[in-house]
Design an enzyme around this catalytic site. Structure first.
Site, short mmCIF file in Angstrom:
data_model
loop_
_atom_site.label_atom_id
_atom_site.label_comp_id
_atom_site.label_asym_id
_atom_site.label_seq_id
_atom_site.Cartn_x
_atom_site.Cartn_y
_atom_site.Cartn_z
N ARG A 203 -9.51 0.67 8.58
CA ARG A 203 -9.16 -0.47 9.13
C ARG A 203 -10.10 -1.26 9.88
O ARG A 203 -10.04 -2.56 10.28
CB ARG A 203 -7.93 -0.46 9.71
CG ARG A 203 -6.52 -0.94 8.94
CD ARG A 203 -5.58 -0.58 10.04
NE ARG A 203 -4.27 -1.49 9.88
CZ ARG A 203 -3.19 -0.83 9.17
NH1 ARG A 203 -3.10 0.38 8.74
NH2 ARG A 203 -1.98 -1.64 9.15
N ARG B 109 -0.12 -9.08 13.37
CA ARG B 109 -0.86 -8.02 12.56
C ARG B 109 -1.53 -8.82 11.49
O ARG B 109 -2.59 -8.20 11.02
CB ARG B 109 0.27 -7.27 11.82
CG ARG B 109 1.10 -6.40 13.03
CD ARG B 109 2.22 -5.55 12.52
NE ARG B 109 2.02 -4.76 11.41
CZ ARG B 109 2.92 -4.76 10.51
NH1 ARG B 109 4.20 -5.26 10.81
NH2 ARG B 109 2.96 -4.01 9.54
N ARG C 63 11.37 -1.58 11.23
CA ARG C 63 10.13 -1.25 12.09
C ARG C 63 10.08 -2.29 13.30
O ARG C 63 10.25 -3.46 12.90
CB ARG C 63 8.88 -1.16 11.43
CG ARG C 63 8.63 0.33 10.50
CD ARG C 63 7.49 0.23 9.78
NE ARG C 63 6.14 -0.37 10.30
CZ ARG C 63 5.22 -0.43 9.66
NH1 ARG C 63 4.87 0.37 8.17
NH2 ARG C 63 3.99 -0.92 10.12
N LYS D 271 0.76 -1.34 -0.31
CA LYS D 271 0.11 -0.12 0.10
C LYS D 271 0.86 1.32 -0.11
O LYS D 271 0.70 2.25 -0.76
CB LYS D 271 -1.01 -0.13 1.03
CG LYS D 271 -2.00 -1.08 1.22
CD LYS D 271 -2.77 -1.00 2.43
CE LYS D 271 -2.30 -1.01 3.75
NZ LYS D 271 -1.46 -2.19 4.07
N ARG E 206 11.60 -5.70 5.00
CA ARG E 206 11.16 -4.21 4.84
C ARG E 206 12.18 -3.17 5.79
O ARG E 206 12.26 -3.52 6.81
CB ARG E 206 9.56 -3.91 5.18
CG ARG E 206 9.41 -2.21 5.10
CD ARG E 206 8.06 -2.00 5.07
NE ARG E 206 7.29 -2.45 6.37
CZ ARG E 206 5.98 -2.36 6.59
NH1 ARG E 206 5.08 -1.76 5.32
NH2 ARG E 206 5.42 -2.89 7.52
P1 ADP Z 1 2.13 -1.82 3.12
O1 ADP Z 1 2.28 -0.28 3.17
O2 ADP Z 1 1.21 -2.29 2.43
O3 ADP Z 1 2.41 -2.42 4.69
P2 ADP Z 1 4.78 -1.59 1.97
O4 ADP Z 1 4.46 -0.70 0.51
O5 ADP Z 1 5.76 -1.14 2.86
O6 ADP Z 1 3.49 -2.32 2.17
O7 ADP Z 1 5.43 -3.05 1.20
C1 ADP Z 1 6.15 -3.86 2.21
C2 ADP Z 1 7.56 -4.48 1.73
O8 ADP Z 1 7.31 -5.33 0.79
C3 ADP Z 1 8.53 -3.42 1.46
O9 ADP Z 1 9.66 -3.70 1.89
C4 ADP Z 1 8.22 -3.04 -0.32
O10 ADP Z 1 9.43 -2.56 -0.40
C5 ADP Z 1 8.06 -4.42 -0.55
N1 ADP Z 1 7.21 -4.58 -1.53
C6 ADP Z 1 6.03 -3.63 -1.93
N2 ADP Z 1 5.43 -4.26 -3.10
C7 ADP Z 1 6.10 -5.10 -3.67
C8 ADP Z 1 6.06 -5.86 -4.75
N3 ADP Z 1 5.05 -5.77 -5.75
N4 ADP Z 1 6.93 -6.92 -4.95
C9 ADP Z 1 7.99 -7.16 -4.11
N5 ADP Z 1 8.21 -6.59 -2.99
C10 ADP Z 1 7.20 -5.33 -2.67
P1 AMP Z 2 0.98 0.37 9.24
O1 AMP Z 2 2.15 1.41 8.99
O2 AMP Z 2 -0.24 0.72 8.14
O3 AMP Z 2 1.51 -0.76 8.87
O4 AMP Z 2 0.55 0.59 10.81
C1 AMP Z 2 1.06 0.20 11.78
C2 AMP Z 2 0.30 0.17 12.73
O5 AMP Z 2 -0.43 1.48 13.23
C3 AMP Z 2 -0.96 -0.99 12.85
O6 AMP Z 2 -0.29 -2.11 12.87
C4 AMP Z 2 -1.87 -0.21 14.04
O7 AMP Z 2 -1.35 -0.78 15.23
C5 AMP Z 2 -1.73 1.27 13.75
N1 AMP Z 2 -2.76 1.70 12.99
C6 AMP Z 2 -2.34 2.08 11.37
N2 AMP Z 2 -3.46 2.45 10.69
C7 AMP Z 2 -4.53 2.08 11.64
C8 AMP Z 2 -5.98 2.11 11.59
N3 AMP Z 2 -6.73 2.61 10.47
N4 AMP Z 2 -6.63 1.81 12.70
C9 AMP Z 2 -6.04 1.28 13.79
N5 AMP Z 2 -4.75 1.11 14.08
C10 AMP Z 2 -4.00 1.62 12.96
#
Ligand code: ADP
Ligand code: AMP
Length: 217
Positions: A86, A169, A158, A13, A125
């Site tokens: 969410r 998660r 993270r 995302k 990541r």
């Molecule tokens: P989210 O925001 O949904 O938690 P991220 O955008 O942070 O996910 O992506 C999670 C991890 O996967 C990051 O390390 C990113 O570089 C990697 N990633 C994202 N999209 C892809 C993809 N299509 N193929 C391989 N790796 C990806």
């Molecule tokens: P993310 O960066 O989207 O993976 O979010 C990291 C953490 O923030 C999640 O695991 C939740 O603990 C909290 N969080 C982020 N967005 C929300 C949401 N919309 N509702 C509740 N908790 C959230």
């Protein structure tokens, strides 16, 4: 324009929202990034959110809704939402807030991906604590190991990307967040399903193609 990106943690995302924000000139609003910045700044919200985030649970709806309504207002309703809503309660509140402002969601993109792929995505990541740029130790390496290409700061893992929290998660996603898709289909929203297991640039092309169709339709 308001675009919502749905999908489990690690689906991509944040990665895709940055690209969407640039192409469609939208503000990227990541609820996770806003919470992390509150924690870094030691705000009351950051303190309240910490234990939930560190254990892989959701931060209570009321705190999130207040935070995101403020952020959407600052973005003047031109935004791509990442990580929000969410829960079904958050989705309902978002709709009410947008309709109060005479706005609506223009597109909902759902990143479809199997849980088996997510663990490696999350544990590999690396993020920049300063500018929120996202990297991966296998698929998206920075030019210099451990250093952000964009701002030169040291990359970090993270704390909630450690394996035990990742497991929680994913459970939280299935228990509380997956139902958001059903909420929108029940309200007859069209959801743009995207195969998020493809490469980053392929996923971007798939999303752009669907959104371009929508914009020109
Ligand atoms: P989210 O925001 O949904 O938690 P991220 O955008 O942070 O996910 O992506 C999670 C991890 O996967 C990051 O390390 C990113 O570089 C990697 N990633 C994202 N999209 C892809 C993809 N299509 N193929 C391989 N790796 C990806
Ligand atoms: P993310 O960066 O989207 O993976 O979010 C990291 C953490 O923030 C999640 O695991 C939740 O603990 C909290 N969080 C982020 N967005 C929300 C949401 N919309 N509702 C509740 N908790 C959230």
């Amino acid at each position: 324009m308001v675009i919502v990106l749905l999908g489990p943690p690690g689906a991509g995302k944040g990665t895709q929202c940055k690209r969407l924000a640039e192409k469609y000139e939208l503000v990227h609003l990541s609820s996770g990034d806003i919470l992390r910045s509150n924690r870094a700044n030691g705000t009351e919200l950051g303190k309240k959110a910490a234990e939930f985030m560190d254990s892989g649970k959701l931060v209570p709806d009321q705190l999130i809704i207040e935070m995101m309504v403020g952020a959407i207002e600052s973005a003047k309703g031109n935004c791509v939402l990442d990580g929000f809503p969410r829960t079904v309660v958050q989705a309902g509140e978002l709709n009410e807030e947008l309709s109060r402002k005479g706005k609506k969601i223009d597109a909902i993109v759902d990143l479809i991906i199997d849980d088996s792929v997510l663990e490696r995505r999350l544990t590999g990541r690396r993020s920049c604590p300063a500018c929120s740029a996202i990297y991966h130790i296998d698929t998206l390496k920075p030019k210099v190991e451990g250093v952000c290409d964009k701002c030169g700061k040291k990359l970090a893992q993270r704390t909630d990307d450690k394996p035990d929290v990742v497991k929680q998660r994913l459970e939280t996603y299935h228990q509380q967040t997956a139902a958001v898709v059903g909420y929108y289909t029940g309200k007859k929203y069209r959801i743009l399903d995207i195969d998020a297991e493809k490469s980053i640039s392929e996923v971007t092309s798939l999303i752009f193609a669907k959104l371009d169709n929508l914009v020109t339709a």
